[in-house]
Design an enzyme around this catalytic site. Structure first.
Site, PDB file in Angstrom:
ATOM      1  N   GLU A 193      -9.943   1.932   4.319  1.00 13.88           N
ATOM      2  CA  GLU A 193      -9.708   3.128   3.477  1.00 13.88           C
ATOM      3  C   GLU A 193     -11.044   3.649   2.922  1.00 13.88           C
ATOM      4  O   GLU A 193     -11.311   4.851   2.944  1.00 13.88           O
ATOM      5  CB  GLU A 193      -8.750   2.730   2.351  1.00 13.88           C
ATOM      6  CG  GLU A 193      -8.532   3.734   1.231  1.00 13.88           C
ATOM      7  CD  GLU A 193      -7.665   3.124   0.100  1.00 13.88           C
ATOM      8  OE1 GLU A 193      -6.571   2.600   0.376  1.00 13.88           O
ATOM      9  OE2 GLU A 193      -8.095   3.169  -1.080  1.00 13.88           O
ATOM     10  N   LYS A 196      -4.353  -6.776   3.415  1.00 15.16           N
ATOM     11  CA  LYS A 196      -4.343  -5.636   2.475  1.00 15.16           C
ATOM     12  C   LYS A 196      -5.766  -5.281   2.049  1.00 15.16           C
ATOM     13  O   LYS A 196      -6.139  -4.113   1.947  1.00 15.16           O
ATOM     14  CB  LYS A 196      -3.486  -5.942   1.239  1.00 15.16           C
ATOM     15  CG  LYS A 196      -3.562  -4.857   0.145  1.00 15.16           C
ATOM     16  CD  LYS A 196      -2.972  -3.547   0.620  1.00 15.16           C
ATOM     17  CE  LYS A 196      -3.403  -2.267  -0.036  1.00 15.16           C
ATOM     18  NZ  LYS A 196      -3.755  -2.133  -1.385  1.00 15.16           N
ATOM     19  N   SER A 211       0.820  -1.207   0.000  1.00 16.00           N
ATOM     20  CA  SER A 211       0.000   0.000   0.000  1.00 16.00           C
ATOM     21  C   SER A 211       0.853   1.255   0.000  1.00 16.00           C
ATOM     22  O   SER A 211       1.970   1.256   0.494  1.00 16.00           O
ATOM     23  CB  SER A 211      -0.917   0.030   1.221  1.00 16.00           C
ATOM     24  OG  SER A 211      -1.632   1.251   1.248  1.00 16.00           O
ATOM     25  N   HIS A 261      -7.328  -3.425   4.763  1.00 18.26           N
ATOM     26  CA  HIS A 261      -6.780  -2.057   4.729  1.00 18.26           C
ATOM     27  C   HIS A 261      -7.623  -1.214   3.770  1.00 18.26           C
ATOM     28  O   HIS A 261      -8.013  -0.085   4.087  1.00 18.26           O
ATOM     29  CB  HIS A 261      -5.313  -2.095   4.292  1.00 18.26           C
ATOM     30  CG  HIS A 261      -4.778  -0.771   3.821  1.00 18.26           C
ATOM     31  ND1 HIS A 261      -5.078  -0.248   2.585  1.00 18.26           N
ATOM     32  CD2 HIS A 261      -3.988   0.147   4.429  1.00 18.26           C
ATOM     33  CE1 HIS A 261      -4.491   0.936   2.451  1.00 18.26           C
ATOM     34  NE2 HIS A 261      -3.826   1.192   3.555  1.00 18.26           N
ATOM     35  N   ASN A 262      -7.902  -1.782   2.610  1.00 25.92           N
ATOM     36  CA  ASN A 262      -8.675  -1.025   1.629  1.00 25.92           C
ATOM     37  C   ASN A 262     -10.115  -0.818   2.088  1.00 25.92           C
ATOM     38  O   ASN A 262     -10.693   0.236   1.848  1.00 25.92           O
ATOM     39  CB  ASN A 262      -8.638  -1.729   0.266  1.00 25.92           C
ATOM     40  CG  ASN A 262      -7.327  -1.492  -0.448  1.00 25.92           C
ATOM     41  OD1 ASN A 262      -6.302  -1.247   0.186  1.00 25.92           O
ATOM     42  ND2 ASN A 262      -7.340  -1.559  -1.759  1.00 25.92           N
TER      43      ASN A 262
HETATM   44  C1  6PG Z   1      -3.217   1.510  -1.524  1.00 23.05           C
HETATM   45  C2  6PG Z   1      -4.543   1.719  -2.203  1.00 23.05           C
HETATM   46  C3  6PG Z   1      -4.517   1.115  -3.567  1.00 23.05           C
HETATM   47  C4  6PG Z   1      -5.614   1.593  -4.476  1.00 23.05           C
HETATM   48  C5  6PG Z   1      -7.005   1.343  -3.977  1.00 23.05           C
HETATM   49  C6  6PG Z   1      -8.020   2.163  -4.730  1.00 23.05           C
HETATM   50  O1  6PG Z   1      -3.250   0.893  -0.478  1.00 23.05           O
HETATM   51  O2  6PG Z   1      -2.211   1.989  -2.032  1.00 23.05           O
HETATM   52  O3  6PG Z   1      -5.522   1.107  -1.449  1.00 23.05           O
HETATM   53  O4  6PG Z   1      -4.478  -0.263  -3.427  1.00 23.05           O
HETATM   54  O5  6PG Z   1      -5.431   2.964  -4.672  1.00 23.05           O
HETATM   55  O6  6PG Z   1      -7.267   0.000  -4.149  1.00 23.05           O
HETATM   56  O7  6PG Z   1      -9.204   1.486  -4.733  1.00 23.05           O
HETATM   57  P1  6PG Z   1     -10.480   1.900  -5.517  1.00 23.05           P
HETATM   58  O8  6PG Z   1     -10.077   2.209  -6.933  1.00 23.05           O
HETATM   59  O9  6PG Z   1     -11.351   0.708  -5.426  1.00 23.05           O
HETATM   60  O10 6PG Z   1     -11.008   3.112  -4.818  1.00 23.05           O
END
Ligand code: 6PG
Length: 475
Positions: free
Chosen positions: A189, A182, A128, A185-186
């Site tokens: 996010e 991970k 990430s 994590h998303n």
């Molecule tokens: C990271 C982000 C990366 C990505 C997301 C965006 O940890 O660096 O999470 O993996 O930017 O997956 O996800 P979406 O396009 O689904 O918003």
């Protein structure tokens, strides 16, 4: 000397990981399906370290010392399988294939199994931090065997982000554990971003603040408990002015949030695990609603909202929204860690929850000051049933809950959608309720379907003869 590690797939993430490795003094072999990207990397950045350009996969494999370590950085799904299928016949026992993309952890489990049968190691590693992180220090969440991790550790911990001298990279657990974490994590996010968006929306539409005034509010919030990368960049996005209109950038962006799937996966898996991740689920649904043009067009201007205006005190409301944001965020993390614990039990991963908070302190998108608090909470009690019952979290929410309730009330009264704030508050109230109306649901299930119920005062299963004498029977 032969290369120590290889990267195949040189789109921006792969290229930056390769550069990060080379800049840290590792000899890196690089390959891309179309040679152009490889050449461009060598031409632009070749001076940064010791690169070996490989024209094809056999050459890439040939360039490596053994056991070979190859990072695959291509699109999740079929493209990843295609590269693995091509790579495997070229490898020898003990070699290590690392998938650093956003793979679904079930795919990672399948791949790890298949490669193990061939004497190879497969490491599903969550990475990430976007482009910037990949280049200057990402947060790394590797799964897979102990052997593979031991072989990769010196390199991964060197290129990872560091906080207080500690690398944001820990061996998460076997097979799919790294990609699962991970994915979570998303999910967090997504929840974090949804909550930030709700806070912005309320400040804009209840208080009537301008985008740049709200940017200042976020800048201020970023000096306290909420300090985090996402709060910081919110201020940046909100203060951006659009060149062509001269108005706020945020006002010219189409209001349809897109998604690549990891947030949705998180919610899907949480449903299977039976873990409520309401903050993340509402975040995914809110993105879907935003993109549902047909129904939005049918409803805009047609469905009525509240008639009166809601008036609140400016400074007090800003402070209330800050509390609502922080409390809802704590719920999202509590739910996220519940999901990790449940998956760890289901798949036998034995994940150290406190260590996961350590990985996320730097490098990744959800990096935040309060992750230290999570680590401390699990240090105090490794078997903590929920982060919300840890003393720090309990107190933070206790301080903020009245404000949080006011914000959800104001949002409803003003007709501003706040699904993240309100679902998180309902979760909190559900968790702390002495009695839940689930008892009524059990009664209904027993009436219409003889599904039986348990009693509070006796062991056993019971059924009431609803259509007959309404007497209770053992079921
Ligand atoms: C990271 C982000 C990366 C990505 C997301 C965006 O940890 O660096 O999470 O993996 O930017 O997956 O996800 P979406 O396009 O689904 O918003």
């Amino acid at each position: 000397a032969p290369a120590q590690i290889a990267v195949t797939g040189l789109a921006v993430m792969g290229r930056n990981l390769a550069r990060n490795l080379a800049r840290n003094g590792f000899r890196v072999a690089v390959h891309n399906r179309s040679q152009g990207r490889t050449d461009a990397l060598i031409e632009e950045f070749g001076h940064e370290g010791e690169f070996t350009a490989a024209a094809d996969l056999p050459a890439l494999v040939e360039a490596l010392e053994t056991p070979r370590k190859i990072i695959v950085m291509v699109k999740a799904g079929e493209p990843t399988d295609a590269v693995i299928d091509e790579l495997v016949p070229l490898l020898s026992e003990g070699d290590i294939v690392v998938d650093a993309g956003n793979a679904h952890f079930a795919d990672t489990r399948r791949r790890e199994d298949a490669l193990k049968a061939k004497g190879l190691h497969f490491v599903g590693a969550g990475v990430s931090g976007g482009e910037e992180g990949a280049l200057n220090g990402p947060s790394i969440m590797p799964g897979g065997s102990e052997f593979a991790y031991a072989a990769l550790e010196p390199m991964l911990t060197k290129i990872a982000a560091h906080v207080g001298g500690e690398a944001c990279c820990v061996h998460v657990g076997p097979d799919g554990a790294g990609h699962f974490v991970k994915m979570l994590h998303n999910g967090i996010e997504y929840a974090d971003m949804q909550l930030i968006a709700e806070a912005y929306d309320l400040l804009r539409h209840v208080l009537g603040l301008s985008a740049s005034e709200i940017a200042d509010v976020f800048r201020d919030w970023n000096t306290g408990d909420l300090e985090s990368f996402l709060i910081e960049i919110t201020a940046e996005v909100l203060s951006q002015v659009d060149e062509s209109t001269g108005g706020p950038f945020v006002d010219v962006v189409l209001d349809r949030a897109e998604q690549k799937g990891t947030g949705r996966w998180t919610v899907q898996i949480a449903l299977d695990l039976g873990i409520p991740v309401s903050g993340m689920a509402e975040a995914v649904f809110a993105r879907s609603l935003s993109g549902d043009v047909v129904r939005r067009e049918a409803a805009v201007g047609s469905l009525p909202g509240p008639s009166g205006k809601v008036s609140v005190d400016r400074e007090a409301f800003i402070e209330d929204v800050r509390h609502a944001l922080y409390s809802s965020k704590l719920v999202a993390y509590a739910q996220g860690f519940d999901a990790i614990r449940a998956a760890s039990e289901q798949y036998g991963w034995n994940i150290d929850l406190g260590a996961m908070a350590t990985i996320w302190r730097g490098g990744c998108i959800i990096r935040a000051r309060f992750l230290d608090r999570i680590k401390e909470a699990y240090d105090r009690d490794a078997d903590l049933p929920s982060l919300l019952v840890d003393d720090y979290f309990k107190e933070a929410v206790a301080n903020g809950q009245e404000a949080w309730r006011r914000v959800v009330g104001v949002a409803a009264a003003a007709g501003v959608p706040a699904p993240g704030f309100s679902a998180s508050l309902s979760y909190y109230d559900g968790l702390r309720a002495e009695r839940l109306p689930a008892a009524l649901i059990q009664g209904l299930r027993d009436l219409f379907g003889a599904h039986t119920y348990h009693r509070v005062d006796r062991e056993g299963s019971f059924h009431l003869d609803w259509s007959g004498d309404r007497k209770e029977h053992d079921a």
